[in-house]
Design an enzyme around this catalytic site. Structure first.
Site: not given
Ligand code: NAP
Length: 248
Positions: A143, A157
């Protein structure tokens, strides 16, 4: 060669977009998730309807026995893994550091950091040419928080994502001679559900004015960078980072 991809946290957000784009590009895909089976099944169904191949596997990446079972399931059902996207990640309620306790720090580091290490380990055991594998590619989802620090929101985080950056640099050098490339994407403010777990579902709307490109990003825009890093077009790229953050 058959391409087999594991996307951790592939059921929603950036992971779901990555799983679907990869399937369109010919990968057999394992959609890992933790709790939300309906969301994972919907991704698998969408891939199947588009003519692709996917399975959903429940496993908490922070739990070592779950990770071992996840990779063994893929061995049995899809074949030897050739690509891993360490995407699963969590953040918790927006808080200042003075209000964060040890249990929360442990949860955040377990899901983001320990999970990425364990999945990388299992992938390398299968990919490494020193272990009879055919090589492969790993993309870690870090991130921009790793360099911005997320003050007043979730420094824990951000620090975990800093660890992911260091994992990317060190592991890339460690396995480069074994046919494995390791890179990372650093998304900025992307429209997904993760902001709700921080207590602010509409966070991207609040912060988007600070983005040089003037808008939040879409999950597919991150997925496209991930797929490039996994692809043969990135054959000379390892230990590198793509910031998908609108210039932030
Ligand atoms: P999200 O919409 O909250 O989705 C998270 C996903 O991760 C879901 O499929 C969830 O499954 C799964 N998950 C969470 N904890 C887990 C665990 N312990 N074991 C296995 N699966 C797990 O998140 P997102 O925004 O797409 O983020 C994806 C990645 O991008 C993350 O690493 C996040 O830090 C990074 N990121 C996101 C942003 C942003 O603005 N969105 C920015 C920078 C980085 P369940 O639903 O079954 O729990």
């Amino acid at each position: 060669m058959k391409q087999v991809l594991i996307v951790t946290g592939g059921s929603r957000g950036i992971g779901a977009a990555t799983a679907q784009l990869a399937a369109k590009r010919g990968y057999a895909v394992c959609v890992n998730y933790r709790h939300n089976q309906a969301a994972a099944s919907a991704v698998v169904e969408a891939i199947a309807q588009a003519g692709g191949r996917a399975i959903a596997v429940a496993a908490d990446v922070a739990v070592e026995s779950d990770v071992v079972r996840l990779f063994e399931t893929v061995d049995e059902q899809l074949g030897r893994v050739t690509a891993l996207v360490n995407n699963a990640g969590i953040l918790e309620q927006q808080r200042r550091v003075e209000d964060i306790d040890a249990a929360r720090i442990s949860r955040v580091f377990a899901a983001n950091v320990t999970g990425s290490f364990l999945c990388a380990r299992e992938a390398i055991r299968r990919m490494s040419t020193q272990r009879g594998g055919d090589g492969g590619a790993i993309v870690n989802v870090s991130s921009v928080a790793a360099r911005l620090g997320s003050p007043g929101e979730y420094v824990d985080y951000a620090a975990a994502k800093g660890a992911i950056d260091t994992l990317t640099i060190g592991l890339a050098k460690e396995v480069a001679a074994e046919g494995i490339r390791v890179n990372a994407v650093r998304p900025g403010f992307i429209y997904t559900d993760i902001h709700a777990s921080g207590g602010e579902p509409n966070r991207v709307e609040r912060v988007k004015a600070s983005v040089p490109l003037g808008r939040g990003g879409q999950a597919i825009e991150v997925a496209q960078a991930i797929l490039w890093l996994l692809s043969a077009e990135a054959a000379y790229t390892t230990g590198s980072f793509i910031d998908v953050a609108g210039g932030k």
